[in-house]
Design a protein around this motif. Structure first.
Motif, PDB file in Angstrom:
ATOM      1  N   SER A  95      -2.804  12.243  -2.829  1.00  0.00           N
ATOM      2  CA  SER A  95      -3.894  12.785  -2.015  1.00  0.00           C
ATOM      3  C   SER A  95      -3.754  14.285  -1.792  1.00  0.00           C
ATOM      4  O   SER A  95      -4.527  14.863  -1.025  1.00  0.00           O
ATOM      5  CB  SER A  95      -3.962  12.060  -0.665  1.00  0.00           C
ATOM      6  OG  SER A  95      -2.752  12.234   0.054  1.00  0.00           O
ATOM      7  N   GLY A 374      -8.732   3.183  -3.068  1.00  0.00           N
ATOM      8  CA  GLY A 374      -7.364   3.588  -3.378  1.00  0.00           C
ATOM      9  C   GLY A 374      -6.362   2.586  -2.855  1.00  0.00           C
ATOM     10  O   GLY A 374      -6.691   1.699  -2.060  1.00  0.00           O
ATOM     11  N   CYS A 376      -1.789   2.045  -2.198  1.00  0.00           N
ATOM     12  CA  CYS A 376      -0.401   2.466  -2.379  1.00  0.00           C
ATOM     13  C   CYS A 376       0.212   1.632  -3.504  1.00  0.00           C
ATOM     14  O   CYS A 376      -0.472   0.821  -4.140  1.00  0.00           O
ATOM     15  CB  CYS A 376       0.375   2.307  -1.076  1.00  0.00           C
ATOM     16  SG  CYS A 376       0.700   0.591  -0.598  1.00  0.00           S
ATOM     17  N   TYR A 417      -8.995   2.270   1.609  1.00  0.00           N
ATOM     18  CA  TYR A 417      -7.610   2.452   1.176  1.00  0.00           C
ATOM     19  C   TYR A 417      -6.784   1.231   1.567  1.00  0.00           C
ATOM     20  O   TYR A 417      -6.778   0.809   2.731  1.00  0.00           O
ATOM     21  CB  TYR A 417      -6.994   3.711   1.797  1.00  0.00           C
ATOM     22  CG  TYR A 417      -5.694   4.101   1.121  1.00  0.00           C
ATOM     23  CD1 TYR A 417      -5.698   4.714  -0.133  1.00  0.00           C
ATOM     24  CD2 TYR A 417      -4.466   3.821   1.711  1.00  0.00           C
ATOM     25  CE1 TYR A 417      -4.528   5.050  -0.776  1.00  0.00           C
ATOM     26  CE2 TYR A 417      -3.290   4.156   1.071  1.00  0.00           C
ATOM     27  CZ  TYR A 417      -3.314   4.765  -0.173  1.00  0.00           C
ATOM     28  OH  TYR A 417      -2.149   5.088  -0.813  1.00  0.00           O
ATOM     29  N   TRP A 418      -6.087   0.677   0.589  1.00  0.00           N
ATOM     30  CA  TRP A 418      -5.268  -0.521   0.758  1.00  0.00           C
ATOM     31  C   TRP A 418      -3.800  -0.114   0.889  1.00  0.00           C
ATOM     32  O   TRP A 418      -3.276   0.597   0.040  1.00  0.00           O
ATOM     33  CB  TRP A 418      -5.433  -1.444  -0.445  1.00  0.00           C
ATOM     34  CG  TRP A 418      -6.804  -2.023  -0.607  1.00  0.00           C
ATOM     35  CD1 TRP A 418      -7.961  -1.362  -0.905  1.00  0.00           C
ATOM     36  CD2 TRP A 418      -7.157  -3.409  -0.504  1.00  0.00           C
ATOM     37  NE1 TRP A 418      -9.011  -2.234  -0.986  1.00  0.00           N
ATOM     38  CE2 TRP A 418      -8.551  -3.502  -0.750  1.00  0.00           C
ATOM     39  CE3 TRP A 418      -6.443  -4.565  -0.224  1.00  0.00           C
ATOM     40  CZ2 TRP A 418      -9.231  -4.712  -0.728  1.00  0.00           C
ATOM     41  CZ3 TRP A 418      -7.116  -5.790  -0.206  1.00  0.00           C
ATOM     42  CH2 TRP A 418      -8.493  -5.839  -0.451  1.00  0.00           C
ATOM     43  N   SER A 419      -3.152  -0.598   1.932  1.00  0.00           N
ATOM     44  CA  SER A 419      -1.736  -0.265   2.178  1.00  0.00           C
ATOM     45  C   SER A 419      -0.911  -1.542   2.285  1.00  0.00           C
ATOM     46  O   SER A 419      -1.327  -2.523   2.901  1.00  0.00           O
ATOM     47  CB  SER A 419      -1.594   0.534   3.480  1.00  0.00           C
ATOM     48  OG  SER A 419      -2.317   1.746   3.403  1.00  0.00           O
ATOM     49  N   ARG A 424       1.258   3.070   5.615  1.00  0.00           N
ATOM     50  CA  ARG A 424       0.024   3.566   4.976  1.00  0.00           C
ATOM     51  C   ARG A 424       0.282   4.795   4.107  1.00  0.00           C
ATOM     52  O   ARG A 424      -0.447   5.776   4.168  1.00  0.00           O
ATOM     53  CB  ARG A 424      -1.039   3.871   6.034  1.00  0.00           C
ATOM     54  CG  ARG A 424      -1.462   2.658   6.836  1.00  0.00           C
ATOM     55  CD  ARG A 424      -2.526   3.026   7.856  1.00  0.00           C
ATOM     56  NE  ARG A 424      -2.041   4.051   8.774  1.00  0.00           N
ATOM     57  CZ  ARG A 424      -2.805   4.945   9.361  1.00  0.00           C
ATOM     58  NH1 ARG A 424      -4.091   4.961   9.131  1.00  0.00           N
ATOM     59  NH2 ARG A 424      -2.291   5.827  10.191  1.00  0.00           N
ATOM     60  N   HIS A 427      -2.424   7.519   2.354  1.00  0.00           N
ATOM     61  CA  HIS A 427      -3.816   7.300   2.745  1.00  0.00           C
ATOM     62  C   HIS A 427      -4.574   8.621   2.802  1.00  0.00           C
ATOM     63  O   HIS A 427      -4.013   9.662   3.124  1.00  0.00           O
ATOM     64  CB  HIS A 427      -3.894   6.582   4.098  1.00  0.00           C
ATOM     65  CG  HIS A 427      -3.494   7.422   5.278  1.00  0.00           C
ATOM     66  ND1 HIS A 427      -4.334   8.367   5.834  1.00  0.00           N
ATOM     67  CD2 HIS A 427      -2.370   7.454   6.016  1.00  0.00           C
ATOM     68  CE1 HIS A 427      -3.744   8.954   6.852  1.00  0.00           C
ATOM     69  NE2 HIS A 427      -2.541   8.419   6.990  1.00  0.00           N
ATOM     70  N   ARG A 432     -12.768   6.818   6.613  1.00  0.00           N
ATOM     71  CA  ARG A 432     -12.262   5.846   5.646  1.00  0.00           C
ATOM     72  C   ARG A 432     -12.170   4.469   6.286  1.00  0.00           C
ATOM     73  O   ARG A 432     -12.232   4.318   7.510  1.00  0.00           O
ATOM     74  CB  ARG A 432     -10.878   6.240   5.129  1.00  0.00           C
ATOM     75  CG  ARG A 432      -9.786   6.178   6.192  1.00  0.00           C
ATOM     76  CD  ARG A 432      -8.453   6.694   5.693  1.00  0.00           C
ATOM     77  NE  ARG A 432      -7.415   6.554   6.694  1.00  0.00           N
ATOM     78  CZ  ARG A 432      -7.200   7.411   7.694  1.00  0.00           C
ATOM     79  NH1 ARG A 432      -7.975   8.479   7.822  1.00  0.00           N
ATOM     80  NH2 ARG A 432      -6.219   7.208   8.567  1.00  0.00           N
ATOM     81  N   ASP A 434      -9.349   1.532   6.360  1.00  0.00           N
ATOM     82  CA  ASP A 434      -7.951   1.206   6.076  1.00  0.00           C
ATOM     83  C   ASP A 434      -7.779  -0.303   6.043  1.00  0.00           C
ATOM     84  O   ASP A 434      -8.163  -1.001   6.991  1.00  0.00           O
ATOM     85  CB  ASP A 434      -7.019   1.775   7.159  1.00  0.00           C
ATOM     86  CG  ASP A 434      -6.609   3.205   6.891  1.00  0.00           C
ATOM     87  OD1 ASP A 434      -6.792   3.669   5.752  1.00  0.00           O
ATOM     88  OD2 ASP A 434      -6.120   3.864   7.824  1.00  0.00           O
TER      89      ASP A 434
END
Length: 468
Positions: A95, A374, A376, A417-419, A424, A427, A432, A434
Motif C-alpha cells: 500500500s 485486497g 494480506c 480488504y481481507w485480513s 490487518r 490495509h 474501506r 475491513d
C-alpha cells in the motif's frame, strides 16, 4: 527513559473492535474520535526491509522500498529475475508502492543485497527501510496536476539518504508528494508535500484532519523536498521529548503533535528556507476528500504517448505477468493502491498490451469485480493468520459477494480488504470495508467512512460468515 506505567499500545497491531452481539445483528455505529490514548512504544520497529528479512511460514520475506514506486526497465527486470531465482516466483505490491519478495531462502540475504546494490536499488544500507515515499503516480502523464514530481522524489531521496538523523525514522514513517490533484494527499502520510499552482508548496505534518489545519506551512516549491526532510527531523526531536518512542506523527501525544508545525517553521527559518505568509491550508480544496485512484485501462498523455494502468488480483503478480508489463522501455510506476502504471507507450502498442494483460489475468477494466479487493498473505504463509484469506477473498469475488468498484454485496462501492488476523497488515488508508478473520470461517466486518475532509467519521461493525 520512556514512562513504563501506561499499558503499551501498538496502534499498528491493535486488536480489532469487538463485533456487535446484539440480538438483531444491527451493525455498531459509532463516532471514531480524532484523539486517541497516547501510544507508548516499548520496543523497536521490526518492519522488514531488503536487508532485515522477516521469517514467515513460507520462507523469508524482503520488503524493497521504491521511492514513488519508480523502477527503470532494467531494475524491474532484476526484480523479476530475483523473485524467480531466490523467491517463490511472485512479487507482492504494498500500500506504499513498494515490493515484497516471499519464499526466500534463509541464507539468501547476501546474494539478494548484492543484486539490489548492482541494480541501484540500495543507495544507502543505513536508510533502506526509511525510504518510504509515495507520489502522484500519474504526474506528468495525464496533463493534470502541477509540479515536477520526479524532481521532488529524487531530491527528497537524496536528502534522506544523506541525513544521519533520518536513520532513526521508523520503517513505517511515510512521505507523500502530491502534484496538486489530491490523490496521495489523502493517504494520511506523516509529511505531505503538496504542489500549488502559484509556484509554492504546502508542507503538511500528519493527517489532514480539520481540527489540525494549523499543522501546515507554505514554502517555495524548490525548497519543498528539503522542508519535508526537516519536518521529519523535527518529528524525531518531538518524539524523543515526548518519551513515547513514537514511530509516526499520529503516535505523538496531542500537545506535542499540535506544536509540530510551529517547531517545523522555526527549523525551516533557521535553515534559510522562507516560510511564506498566507493560507497554508490544503491548497486544493476541490480535491480534498475526493481523491481517486488511477482507473485501469489506457490513459492518453499530452505528448501523444499512452500510459497503461493495470491491477494485479489481490496485489500479487507472477513473474510472467510482471515481465509482460515490461513490454515497453519506459520502466514501471507502482502505485499506493497496488496498481502498476506503464508509461510512454505508442498508442497501437498500448492497445495490444492491454489485451495481453487482460488475457494474463490482470485487471484492466473499471468494472472488474476484482478492482479494489485486497488481502494480506493469510494462511499458509503467515503463522498468525486464522484463515486462507486470499482463497476466501477470491471465492467471494467469483461468487459476486465482493466487488468494490462495481457495487458488490456491501453495496457501497468501497474497497474491501481481507485480513487473516486483527493486525490487518497492509490495509489501505481511507474509506474501506475491513474483513478480519476470527477463525472457523468467520470474519468481523467493519465499514470505515470519512467525511469530506478525510477525518474518520464512523465505523460500523458486524459479524459475518464467509465460507468457501
Amino acid at each position: 527513559m520512556p514512562p513504563t506505567s501506561p499499558t503499551p499500545v501498538n496502534r499498528d497491531e491493535a486488536t480489532a473492535r469487538a463485533p456487535f452481539r446484539g440480538a438483531a445483528r444491527e451493525p455498531v455505529r459509532e463516532y471514531v474520535r480524532d484523539s486517541v490514548p497516547d501510544v507508548v512504544r516499548v520496543r523497536g520497529d521490526a518492519c522488514p526491509g531488503a536487508l532485515r528479512l522477516h521469517h514467515a511460514d513460507d520462507g523469508a520475506l524482503a520488503r524493497l522500498r521504491l521511492p514513488a514506486g519508480l523502477l527503470t526497465h532494467r531494475q524491474a527486470l532484476v526484480l523479476a529475475d530475483t523473485a524467480e531465482r531466490l523467491g517463490d516466483g511472485h512479487l507482492d505490491l504494498t500500500s506504499r508502492g513498494n515490493v515484497q519478495l516471499r519464499g526466500l531462502g534463509a541464507s539468501c540475504g547476501g546474494e539478494l543485497a548484492a543484486l539490489l546494490h548492482e541494480a541501484g536499488l540500495l543507495p544507502s544500507e543505513e536508510h533502506e527501510r526509511v525510504r518510504n515515499i509515495v507520489a502522484s503516480p500519474l504526474a506528468g502523464l495525464d496533463g493534470l496536476g502541477t509540479g515536477d514530481m520526479g524532481l521532488w522524489v529524487r531530491r527528497l531521496d537524496e536528502l534522506l539518504c544523506a541525513s544521519d538523523a533520518a536513520t532513526e525514522l521508523s520503517g513505517r514513517y511515510l512521505f507523500a508528494l502530491d502534484d496538486g490533484r489530491g490523490d496521495v494527499a489523502a493517504l494520511d502520510a506523516d509529511v505531505t508535500l503538496l504542489a500549488r499552482r502559484d509556484g509554492t508548496a504546502t508542507v503538511r505534518i500528519g493527517a489532514n484532519h480539520p481540527p489540525h489545519a494549523e499543522r501546515a506551512v507554505r514554502v517555495p516549491a524548490d525548497d519543498g523536498p528539503r522542508a519535508a526532510l526537516l519536518a521529519a527531523e523535527t518529528f524525531l526531536t518531538a518524539a524523543r521529548a515526548s518519551g513515547t518512542g513514537a514511530w509516526r506523527v499520529r503516535d505523538l501525544p496531542a500537545g506535542a503533535a499540535l506544536g509540530l508545525a510551529a517547531a517545523v517553521a522555526e527549523r525551516l527559518t533557521a535553515a534559510g528556507i522562507e516560510v511564506l505568509a498566507g493560507d497554508a491550508g490544503d491548497a486544493a480544496e476541490d480535491t480534498r476528500g475526493a481523491a481517486k485512484t488511477p482507473a485501469p485501462g489506457l490513459i492518453p498523455s499530452p505528448d501523444g504517448t499512452v500510459a497503461l494502468s493495470a491491477y494485479p488480483r489481490l496485489g500479487r503478480l507472477s513473474v510472467a505477468q510482471w515481465r509482460l508489463l515490461l513490454s515497453g522501455s519506459g520502466g514501471l510506476r507502482l502505485t499506493p493502491w497496488r496498481g502498476v502504471i506503464v508509461p510512454g507507450l505508442a498508442p497501437d502498442a498500448a492497445a495490444g498490451l492491454l489485451v495481453r494483460c487482460r488475457t494474463a489475468g490482470l485487471v484492466t477494466e473499471p468494472g472488474s469485480p476484482w478492482l479494489g479487493v485486497g488481502a494480506c498473505t493469510g494462511r499458509p504463509g503467515c503463522a498468525k493468520a486464522l484463515a486462507d484469506v486470499r482463497a476466501d477473498a477470491a471465492a467471494s469475488v467469483v461468487a459476486g459477494r465482493d466487488g468494490s468498484r462495481s457495487g458488490g454485496r456491501e453495496g457501497n462501492n468501497l474497497p474491501v480488504y481481507w485480513s487473516g488476523c486483527a493486525r490487518r497488515c497492509g490495509h489501505p488508508q481511507g474509506d474501506r470495508v475491513d474483513r478480519v478473520a476470527t477463525g472457523e470461517g468467520r470474519y468481523t466486518v467493519s465499514v470505515h467512512t470519512q467525511d469530506g475532509h478525510g477525518r474518520p467519521l464512523e465505523e460500523k461493525s458486524s459479524r459475518d460468515d464467509v465460507t468457501r
